[in-house]
Design a protein around this motif. Structure first.
Motif, PDB file in Angstrom:
ATOM      1  N   UNK A   1       0.813  -1.219   0.000  1.00 38.97           N
ATOM      2  CA  UNK A   1       0.000   0.000   0.000  1.00 38.97           C
ATOM      3  C   UNK A   1       0.846   1.267   0.000  1.00 38.97           C
ATOM      4  N   UNK A   2       2.127   1.126   0.306  1.00 42.42           N
ATOM      5  CA  UNK A   2       2.989   2.299   0.343  1.00 42.42           C
ATOM      6  C   UNK A   2       4.432   1.937   0.037  1.00 42.42           C
ATOM      7  N   UNK A   3       5.174   2.921  -0.476  1.00 44.95           N
ATOM      8  CA  UNK A   3       6.592   2.737  -0.790  1.00 44.95           C
ATOM      9  C   UNK A   3       7.377   3.883  -0.170  1.00 44.95           C
ATOM     10  N   UNK A   4       8.320   3.523   0.688  1.00 46.37           N
ATOM     11  CA  UNK A   4       9.249   4.479   1.297  1.00 46.37           C
ATOM     12  C   UNK A   4      10.558   4.418   0.518  1.00 46.37           C
ATOM     13  N   UNK A   5      11.017   5.552  -0.010  1.00 51.17           N
ATOM     14  CA  UNK A   5      12.267   5.599  -0.782  1.00 51.17           C
ATOM     15  C   UNK A   5      13.217   6.587  -0.135  1.00 51.17           C
ATOM     16  N   UNK A   6      14.488   6.230  -0.049  1.00 52.37           N
ATOM     17  CA  UNK A   6      15.484   7.053   0.636  1.00 52.37           C
ATOM     18  C   UNK A   6      15.904   8.278  -0.163  1.00 52.37           C
ATOM     19  N   UNK A   7      15.471   8.376  -1.413  1.00 57.80           N
ATOM     20  CA  UNK A   7      15.627   9.642  -2.147  1.00 57.80           C
ATOM     21  C   UNK A   7      14.556   9.727  -3.231  1.00 57.80           C
ATOM     22  N   UNK A   8      14.424  10.910  -3.808  1.00 60.37           N
ATOM     23  CA  UNK A   8      13.383  11.128  -4.808  1.00 60.37           C
ATOM     24  C   UNK A   8      13.635  10.364  -6.095  1.00 60.37           C
ATOM     25  N   UNK A   9      14.890  10.213  -6.478  1.00 57.76           N
ATOM     26  CA  UNK A   9      15.160   9.501  -7.721  1.00 57.76           C
ATOM     27  C   UNK A   9      14.608   8.074  -7.642  1.00 57.76           C
TER      28      UNK A   9
ATOM     29  N   UNK B   1      -1.112   3.257  -4.513  1.00 61.72           N
ATOM     30  CA  UNK B   1       0.053   3.110  -3.644  1.00 61.72           C
ATOM     31  C   UNK B   1       0.647   4.486  -3.333  1.00 61.72           C
ATOM     32  N   UNK B   2       0.827   4.797  -2.067  1.00 62.73           N
ATOM     33  CA  UNK B   2       1.451   6.057  -1.651  1.00 62.73           C
ATOM     34  C   UNK B   2       2.972   5.925  -1.752  1.00 62.73           C
ATOM     35  N   UNK B   3       3.624   6.983  -2.212  1.00 66.43           N
ATOM     36  CA  UNK B   3       5.078   6.962  -2.412  1.00 66.43           C
ATOM     37  C   UNK B   3       5.682   8.218  -1.790  1.00 66.43           C
ATOM     38  N   UNK B   4       6.771   8.040  -1.044  1.00 66.43           N
ATOM     39  CA  UNK B   4       7.480   9.176  -0.453  1.00 66.43           C
ATOM     40  C   UNK B   4       8.964   9.082  -0.765  1.00 66.43           C
ATOM     41  N   UNK B   5       9.649  10.233  -0.763  1.00 66.46           N
ATOM     42  CA  UNK B   5      11.086  10.281  -1.038  1.00 66.46           C
ATOM     43  C   UNK B   5      11.728  11.457  -0.330  1.00 66.46           C
TER      44      UNK B   5
ATOM     45  N   UNK C   1       9.802  15.320  -8.601  1.00 74.07           N
ATOM     46  CA  UNK C   1       9.077  14.891  -7.411  1.00 74.07           C
ATOM     47  C   UNK C   1       8.063  15.955  -6.983  1.00 74.07           C
ATOM     48  N   UNK C   2       8.459  17.207  -7.064  1.00 69.52           N
ATOM     49  CA  UNK C   2       7.536  18.281  -6.710  1.00 69.52           C
ATOM     50  C   UNK C   2       6.340  18.289  -7.651  1.00 69.52           C
ATOM     51  N   UNK C   3       6.599  18.048  -8.930  1.00 68.60           N
ATOM     52  CA  UNK C   3       5.502  17.967  -9.897  1.00 68.60           C
ATOM     53  C   UNK C   3       4.576  16.803  -9.561  1.00 68.60           C
ATOM     54  N   UNK C   4       5.167  15.663  -9.202  1.00 70.94           N
ATOM     55  CA  UNK C   4       4.367  14.489  -8.852  1.00 70.94           C
ATOM     56  C   UNK C   4       3.514  14.748  -7.615  1.00 70.94           C
TER      57      UNK C   4
ATOM     58  N   UNK D   1      -0.526  14.770  -7.357  1.00 72.49           N
ATOM     59  CA  UNK D   1      -1.148  13.803  -6.479  1.00 72.49           C
ATOM     60  C   UNK D   1      -0.687  12.376  -6.657  1.00 72.49           C
ATOM     61  N   UNK D   2       0.346  12.149  -7.478  1.00 73.44           N
ATOM     62  CA  UNK D   2       0.855  10.784  -7.661  1.00 73.44           C
ATOM     63  C   UNK D   2       1.934  10.429  -6.645  1.00 73.44           C
ATOM     64  N   UNK D   3       2.482  11.428  -5.968  1.00 72.33           N
ATOM     65  CA  UNK D   3       3.483  11.208  -4.926  1.00 72.33           C
ATOM     66  C   UNK D   3       3.018  11.938  -3.672  1.00 72.33           C
ATOM     67  N   UNK D   4       3.319  11.374  -2.522  1.00 69.36           N
ATOM     68  CA  UNK D   4       2.767  11.884  -1.268  1.00 69.36           C
ATOM     69  C   UNK D   4       3.603  12.992  -0.640  1.00 69.36           C
ATOM     70  N   UNK D   5       4.915  12.779  -0.516  1.00 71.26           N
ATOM     71  CA  UNK D   5       5.738  13.747   0.212  1.00 71.26           C
ATOM     72  C   UNK D   5       7.214  13.562  -0.113  1.00 71.26           C
TER      73      UNK D   5
END
Length: 360
Positions: free
Chosen positions: A237-245, A262-266, A273-276, A280-284
């Motif tokens: 349901x979610x993906x935590x990424x250690x950077x935006x790339x 699926x919520x995604x953060x970076x 990433x700011x555009x995403x 609304x395709x990326x959370x934070x």
């Protein structure tokens, strides 16, 4: 607090007044070589910025910020990349230090913690002015050196926890998530994941299904995420990424899989990433101001090399320090999409204004 993309980097030059740095040409007395006395003629200074690669938009923006600072003082930055290859990085540094180092200023992103000591020792022996960012061993102390002027990083534990909490909130406080880790031999990767683990402890209904390294790479994150989507399916349901790339690579994998749930953060606040986040395709994400980092490291070295700032006058807490960072989501993303930088950011009397305190 501000982020400048590759496309807006040139605009910084309009707002940064060269007059803010004219005081940095003052010479100081004392014997010995110019570098030892901090009395380099500005025209004799060589500025070098080194990062892993320019395919990473954050690191490209870093070098753009270095170019902008160089333009303000009438110089050109030498842009070096080493493609995440520690051997290549050390070779590039060795070549630089084998040349004229009397007024050499280097702003370096070490590939990993273990890459920092030989860079520091080489610069110290050659008398080159060095600022490092992000990665260094915890027991390597900047204050033990004269030419290693400063080490700048961000509180990775805090940023990892911030986006972890944002992810937990986005999935309603419970559900399965996966994590994409960075280059494991880096303080940034270790600290960010430690922060995520703190977030998981504070949100016990969020389950970490899997974690894999994707080495801060969008291409690797795409492939790793595709594999994990196949393995865990609808449980993710979610993906935590250690950077935006890596977050952007994960978004691409989700798009290919037809997943929009699926919520995604970076971390890094890169333009895509700011555009995403806006769309609304990326959370934070969390801001890491690449252009400022690219300029400030060179500015510290320049101000010491020209004699405006003496090494002994840099406070111990400014020799290794955390820079300011912010969580960015849909509520405040507009503040970061239209960036700006003030003329005082690189001034010799204002180099440490973004400090959030010394590294412990």
């Amino acid at each position: 607090m501000k982020f400048t993309s590759r496309h807006t980097a040139a605009a910084i030059g309009v707002t940064l007044a060269a007059a803010t740095l004219t005081g940095c040409t003052e010479e100081v007395g004392g014997g010995g070589p110019a570098a030892a006395a901090g009395a380099c003629d500005p025209a004799d200074i060589t500025l070098v910025g080194q990062v892993r690669n320019e395919s990473n938009p954050y690191e490209a923006a870093w070098l753009d910020g270095g170019d902008t600072f160089a333009e303000q003082v009438g110089l050109t930055q030498q842009r070096l990349t080493y493609d995440g290859d520690s051997t290549r990085q050390q070779e590039q540094i060795s070549q630089l230090l084998a040349g004229d180092t009397e007024c050499l200023v280097m702003n370096v992103l070490p590939n990993g913690d273990s890459d920092t000591p030989p860079i520091v020792e080489g610069a110290e022996e050659a008398g080159a002015y060095l600022v490092t960012q992000w990665n260094k061993p915890a027991d390597l102390n900047v204050t033990d050196y004269d030419h290693w002027l400063s080490h700048i990083t961000y509180d990775g534990v805090e940023s990892g926890r911030q986006i972890g909490d944002a992810l937990a909130e986005a999935i309603g406080g419970s559900g399965g998530v996966i994590a994409l880790q960075g280059v494991l031999d880096t303080g940034a990767a270790k600290d960010r994941f430690a922060g995520f683990e703190e977030s998981l402890a504070a949100n016990p209904e969020v389950e970490l299904l899997d974690d894999q390294t994707a080495n801060f790479s969008r291409a690797e994150a795409l492939e790793v995420t595709k594999t994990l989507l196949t393995k865990h399916g609808e449980d993710i349901e979610g993906i935590w990424a250690a950077n935006d790339d890596m977050a952007l690579g994960a978004l691409e994998a989700l798009e290919q899989a037809g997943r929009t749930d699926v919520a995604v953060v970076g971390i890094d606040a890169v333009p895509d990433a700011l555009t995403a986040i806006e769309e609304g395709t990326m959370t934070a994400t969390v801001s890491s101001d690449g252009p400022w980092q690219g300029g400030i490291g060179l500015a510290i070295g320049y101000c010491v090399a020209t004699g405006e700032l003496a090494v002994e006058d840099i406070a111990d807490e400014d020799r290794a320090w955390f820079a300011e960072q912010f969580l960015i989501d849909q509520d405040n993303v507009a503040d970061f999409v239209s960036p700006e930088i003030t003329e005082s950011d690189f001034a010799c009397d204002n180099l440490f204004s973004r400090s959030q305190g010394a590294m412990s």
